[in-house]
Write a protein that holds these residues in place. Structure first.
Motif, short mmCIF file in Angstrom:
data_model
loop_
_atom_site.label_atom_id
_atom_site.label_comp_id
_atom_site.label_asym_id
_atom_site.label_seq_id
_atom_site.Cartn_x
_atom_site.Cartn_y
_atom_site.Cartn_z
N ASP A 2 -25.94 20.27 -13.94
CA ASP A 2 -25.72 19.28 -14.99
C ASP A 2 -24.45 18.47 -14.73
OD1 ASP A 2 -26.33 17.94 -17.34
OD2 ASP A 2 -25.04 19.26 -18.53
N THR A 3 -23.40 19.11 -14.23
CA THR A 3 -22.15 18.43 -13.93
C THR A 3 -22.33 17.44 -12.79
OG1 THR A 3 -21.00 20.46 -14.56
CG2 THR A 3 -19.71 18.78 -13.42
N GLY A 5 -25.04 15.82 -12.05
CA GLY A 5 -25.76 14.68 -12.61
C GLY A 5 -24.86 13.77 -13.41
N GLN A 6 -23.92 14.35 -14.12
CA GLN A 6 -22.98 13.56 -14.91
C GLN A 6 -22.03 12.77 -14.03
OE1 GLN A 6 -21.11 16.36 -17.54
NE2 GLN A 6 -22.73 16.20 -19.08
N LEU A 7 -21.70 13.30 -12.86
CA LEU A 7 -20.82 12.59 -11.92
C LEU A 7 -21.58 11.57 -11.09
CD1 LEU A 7 -18.51 15.44 -10.59
CD2 LEU A 7 -17.90 13.55 -12.09
N PHE A 9 -24.28 9.72 -11.86
CA PHE A 9 -24.68 8.50 -12.56
C PHE A 9 -23.56 7.45 -12.59
CE2 PHE A 9 -25.37 5.97 -16.43
CZ PHE A 9 -26.57 5.36 -16.07
N PRO A 10 -22.33 7.77 -12.98
CA PRO A 10 -21.26 6.75 -12.96
C PRO A 10 -20.95 6.25 -11.54
CG PRO A 10 -20.58 8.59 -14.31
CD PRO A 10 -21.86 8.99 -13.65
#
Length: 93
Positions: A2-3, A5-7, A9-10
């Protein structure tokens, strides 16, 4: 996971923004600088203010002398040249 994916995308957004905005702008600036550096006497130019004239003198301190009418010459900063309408042929050496 999940981490990651969060990194990701930006970073993807930043990469797309760079490719679509910054890179083309850098290329335009580089092309304009090349065009301005190749100006010489006799070239017909258009300034950002809309004046059309013929370059009569290229000065050292980032200035041009442009004749806009018979006997009417103005000093113009080189970076304000928008485009070159017609180029003169280089002189034979």
């Amino acid at each position: 996971m999940d981490t990651l994916g969060q990194l990701l995308f930006p970073l993807l957004i930043i990469a797309i923004f760079y490719l679509l905005v910054f890179r083309p702008q850098q290329q335009k600036v580089k092309a304009h600088a090349k065009m301005v550096s190749e100006l010489r006497r006799g070239d017909q130019v258009v300034t950002q203010g809309g004046l059309i004239g013929k370059v009569t003198k290229v000065k050292e301190d980032n200035e041009l002398e442009v004749e806009v009418a018979q006997g009417v010459k103005v000093r113009v900063v080189q970076d304000t040249i928008l485009r070159v309408v017609s180029k003169t042929e280089p002189a034979e050496k």
